[in-house]
Scaffold this motif. Sequence first.
Motif, PDB file in Angstrom:
ATOM      1  N   ILE A  40     -51.742 -13.883  12.321  1.00 25.90           N
ATOM      2  CA  ILE A  40     -51.451 -13.552  10.722  1.00 25.90           C
ATOM      3  C   ILE A  40     -52.681 -12.803  10.473  1.00 25.90           C
ATOM      4  O   ILE A  40     -53.701 -13.102  10.513  1.00 25.90           O
ATOM      5  N   GLY A  41     -52.124 -11.381   9.898  1.00 26.33           N
ATOM      6  CA  GLY A  41     -53.189 -10.523   9.748  1.00 26.33           C
ATOM      7  C   GLY A  41     -53.009 -10.314   8.085  1.00 26.33           C
ATOM      8  O   GLY A  41     -51.848  -9.854   7.746  1.00 26.33           O
ATOM      9  N   ILE A  42     -53.859 -10.531   7.458  1.00 29.81           N
ATOM     10  CA  ILE A  42     -53.877 -10.234   5.849  1.00 29.81           C
ATOM     11  C   ILE A  42     -54.835  -9.152   5.178  1.00 29.81           C
ATOM     12  O   ILE A  42     -55.935  -9.317   5.675  1.00 29.81           O
ATOM     13  N   TYR A  43     -54.491  -8.071   4.868  1.00 26.74           N
ATOM     14  CA  TYR A  43     -55.273  -7.132   4.381  1.00 26.74           C
ATOM     15  C   TYR A  43     -54.616  -6.199   3.278  1.00 26.74           C
ATOM     16  O   TYR A  43     -53.818  -6.526   2.587  1.00 26.74           O
ATOM     17  N   GLY A  44     -55.742  -5.565   2.647  1.00 26.23           N
ATOM     18  CA  GLY A  44     -55.472  -4.822   1.487  1.00 26.23           C
ATOM     19  C   GLY A  44     -56.732  -4.331   0.675  1.00 26.23           C
ATOM     20  O   GLY A  44     -57.655  -4.702   1.378  1.00 26.23           O
ATOM     21  N   LYS A  45     -56.672  -3.710  -0.449  1.00 27.51           N
ATOM     22  CA  LYS A  45     -57.782  -3.482  -1.085  1.00 27.51           C
ATOM     23  C   LYS A  45     -58.674  -4.437  -1.868  1.00 27.51           C
ATOM     24  O   LYS A  45     -57.976  -5.879  -1.684  1.00 27.51           O
ATOM     25  N   ARG A  46     -59.810  -4.493  -2.219  1.00 29.58           N
ATOM     26  CA  ARG A  46     -60.583  -5.607  -2.903  1.00 29.58           C
ATOM     27  C   ARG A  46     -59.843  -6.036  -4.256  1.00 29.58           C
ATOM     28  O   ARG A  46     -59.250  -5.115  -4.925  1.00 29.58           O
ATOM     29  N   GLY A  47     -59.815  -7.251  -4.346  1.00 30.86           N
ATOM     30  CA  GLY A  47     -59.210  -7.891  -5.608  1.00 30.86           C
ATOM     31  C   GLY A  47     -57.975  -8.001  -5.761  1.00 30.86           C
ATOM     32  O   GLY A  47     -57.374  -8.149  -6.823  1.00 30.86           O
ATOM     33  N   VAL A  48     -57.175  -7.704  -4.867  1.00 36.02           N
ATOM     34  CA  VAL A  48     -55.457  -7.600  -5.119  1.00 36.02           C
ATOM     35  C   VAL A  48     -54.949  -9.094  -4.701  1.00 36.02           C
ATOM     36  O   VAL A  48     -53.797  -9.268  -4.783  1.00 36.02           O
ATOM     37  N   GLY A  49     -55.926 -10.063  -4.357  1.00 33.45           N
ATOM     38  CA  GLY A  49     -55.209 -11.264  -4.166  1.00 33.45           C
ATOM     39  C   GLY A  49     -55.254 -11.991  -2.625  1.00 33.45           C
ATOM     40  O   GLY A  49     -54.323 -12.687  -2.501  1.00 33.45           O
ATOM     41  N   LYS A  50     -55.865 -11.264  -1.694  1.00 33.50           N
ATOM     42  CA  LYS A  50     -55.643 -11.453  -0.364  1.00 33.50           C
ATOM     43  C   LYS A  50     -56.024 -13.235   0.050  1.00 33.50           C
ATOM     44  O   LYS A  50     -55.343 -13.957   0.523  1.00 33.50           O
ATOM     45  N   SER A  51     -57.109 -13.672  -0.752  1.00 29.41           N
ATOM     46  CA  SER A  51     -57.563 -14.693  -0.498  1.00 29.41           C
ATOM     47  C   SER A  51     -56.827 -15.804  -1.088  1.00 29.41           C
ATOM     48  O   SER A  51     -56.618 -17.144  -0.564  1.00 29.41           O
ATOM     49  N   SER A  52     -56.209 -15.496  -2.338  1.00 33.71           N
ATOM     50  CA  SER A  52     -55.254 -16.611  -2.844  1.00 33.71           C
ATOM     51  C   SER A  52     -54.010 -16.673  -1.854  1.00 33.71           C
ATOM     52  O   SER A  52     -53.473 -17.919  -1.706  1.00 33.71           O
ATOM     53  N   LEU A  53     -53.615 -15.500  -1.453  1.00 36.52           N
ATOM     54  CA  LEU A  53     -52.488 -15.635  -0.548  1.00 36.52           C
ATOM     55  C   LEU A  53     -52.769 -16.425   0.868  1.00 36.52           C
ATOM     56  O   LEU A  53     -51.875 -17.161   1.387  1.00 36.52           O
ATOM     57  N   ALA A  54     -54.062 -16.204   1.315  1.00 35.25           N
ATOM     58  CA  ALA A  54     -54.263 -17.023   2.413  1.00 35.25           C
ATOM     59  C   ALA A  54     -54.475 -18.564   2.154  1.00 35.25           C
ATOM     60  O   ALA A  54     -54.154 -19.443   3.013  1.00 35.25           O
ATOM     61  N   ARG A  55     -54.842 -18.856   0.977  1.00 32.37           N
ATOM     62  CA  ARG A  55     -55.007 -20.276   0.698  1.00 32.37           C
ATOM     63  C   ARG A  55     -53.595 -20.828   0.322  1.00 32.37           C
ATOM     64  O   ARG A  55     -53.176 -21.904   0.598  1.00 32.37           O
ATOM     65  N   GLN A  56     -52.552 -20.138  -0.044  1.00 30.90           N
ATOM     66  CA  GLN A  56     -51.209 -20.500   0.169  1.00 30.90           C
ATOM     67  C   GLN A  56     -50.559 -20.867   1.389  1.00 30.90           C
ATOM     68  O   GLN A  56     -49.911 -21.503   1.586  1.00 30.90           O
ATOM     69  N   ILE A  57     -51.001 -19.965   2.299  1.00 27.01           N
ATOM     70  CA  ILE A  57     -50.677 -19.931   3.604  1.00 27.01           C
ATOM     71  C   ILE A  57     -51.002 -21.430   4.200  1.00 27.01           C
ATOM     72  O   ILE A  57     -50.476 -21.991   4.785  1.00 27.01           O
ATOM     73  N   GLN A  58     -52.277 -21.572   3.859  1.00 31.54           N
ATOM     74  CA  GLN A  58     -52.952 -22.856   4.403  1.00 31.54           C
ATOM     75  C   GLN A  58     -52.098 -24.037   3.607  1.00 31.54           C
ATOM     76  O   GLN A  58     -51.652 -24.991   4.109  1.00 31.54           O
ATOM     77  N   GLN A  59     -51.619 -23.978   2.420  1.00 40.28           N
ATOM     78  CA  GLN A  59     -50.884 -25.050   1.647  1.00 40.28           C
ATOM     79  C   GLN A  59     -49.581 -25.342   2.586  1.00 40.28           C
ATOM     80  O   GLN A  59     -49.291 -26.227   2.842  1.00 40.28           O
ATOM     81  N   ILE A  60     -48.892 -24.118   2.649  1.00 36.58           N
ATOM     82  CA  ILE A  60     -47.524 -24.258   3.478  1.00 36.58           C
ATOM     83  C   ILE A  60     -47.842 -24.830   4.942  1.00 36.58           C
ATOM     84  O   ILE A  60     -46.965 -25.519   5.133  1.00 36.58           O
ATOM     85  N   ALA A  61     -48.762 -24.358   5.462  1.00 32.85           N
ATOM     86  CA  ALA A  61     -49.037 -24.738   6.784  1.00 32.85           C
ATOM     87  C   ALA A  61     -49.128 -26.527   7.167  1.00 32.85           C
ATOM     88  O   ALA A  61     -48.712 -27.030   8.119  1.00 32.85           O
ATOM     89  N   VAL A  62     -50.038 -26.738   5.952  1.00 35.02           N
ATOM     90  CA  VAL A  62     -49.923 -28.328   5.994  1.00 35.02           C
ATOM     91  C   VAL A  62     -48.728 -29.239   5.535  1.00 35.02           C
ATOM     92  O   VAL A  62     -48.842 -30.322   5.437  1.00 35.02           O
ATOM     93  N   GLY A  63     -47.871 -28.604   5.031  1.00 38.07           N
ATOM     94  CA  GLY A  63     -46.582 -29.039   4.560  1.00 38.07           C
ATOM     95  C   GLY A  63     -46.493 -29.177   3.221  1.00 38.07           C
ATOM     96  O   GLY A  63     -45.470 -29.740   2.832  1.00 38.07           O
ATOM     97  N   ASN A  64     -47.339 -28.599   2.391  1.00 35.47           N
ATOM     98  CA  ASN A  64     -46.979 -28.550   0.950  1.00 35.47           C
ATOM     99  C   ASN A  64     -46.210 -27.207   0.733  1.00 35.47           C
ATOM    100  O   ASN A  64     -46.658 -26.079   0.484  1.00 35.47           O
TER     101      ASN A  64
END
Length: 271
Positions: A40-64
Amino acid sequence: MINPEIGFTSDVIKNPDRFVGRTDLIRNCIRALNAPLGLIGIYGKRGVGKSSLARQIQQIAVGNLVTIKNSGLDHEAPKSMRKYITVYYQCDSMISNVEDLIRRLLNDQNEEDGLLRLVPNDGKEIVEFQRSDEINGGVDLKVLSWGAKGVDTSKYAKVVENDNIQTFRNFLSAIVTHQVKKKMKREGLLIIIDEFDVVKDKVGMGSLIKSLSSDEVKFAVCGIGDDLFELVEDHGSVERLLEEGTLHVTPMPVNESEEIIKKPRGFLKET
């Protein structure tokens, strides 16, 4: 009183109830997480919400699955979503190369996200038993007691001195065998590496990811870049792994931005 910092913040959003928009990206996340093999590769400009999306991926991955539900994508999610144990690490500019990054991963003691928390007894506990019919000096096993036939031996998730890469492999193997499969009974281990762009020398990461990726180990790499191949320098190694998992995060459309204001329940839950 309502705290304006809750919901209106530049900080990374971990709580799925506060996350809005990005429906297409969440749809791609579902596919990427359910693919047995892939990066899974997440990329884009600074400040567009990449890390927030990565944290949502983590939530989905654990079953939330709250993020999926709030995005109206319940019907697109498989009835049996693949579940993972996750590791999340945020890089900093003090990491010079891939060797430094692996060393950091091996020693990260974060109780929620660290790799080390998953290794039985910090890599020292006996994690696998095997009965040997014959003594074989060439077998790389720790021997509890020497004898003739039928000696009990044990294999450690051990640290290999001066070889962080092999130690990393040993740790992943132990985690998959004894945490993913036996204890937690999950489908895999997901390792999320955030702000990977700050690592000065990224050469070798692509080939390492390729060699370690399997239906039981998946990587997600997140960072600033105009395309994913800018983020992962030796990208030729991982091109085939990216069939389902390329997530280009762009500035949020106006209609999705408005949802931040229209969604008061995120405030009420955290005030």
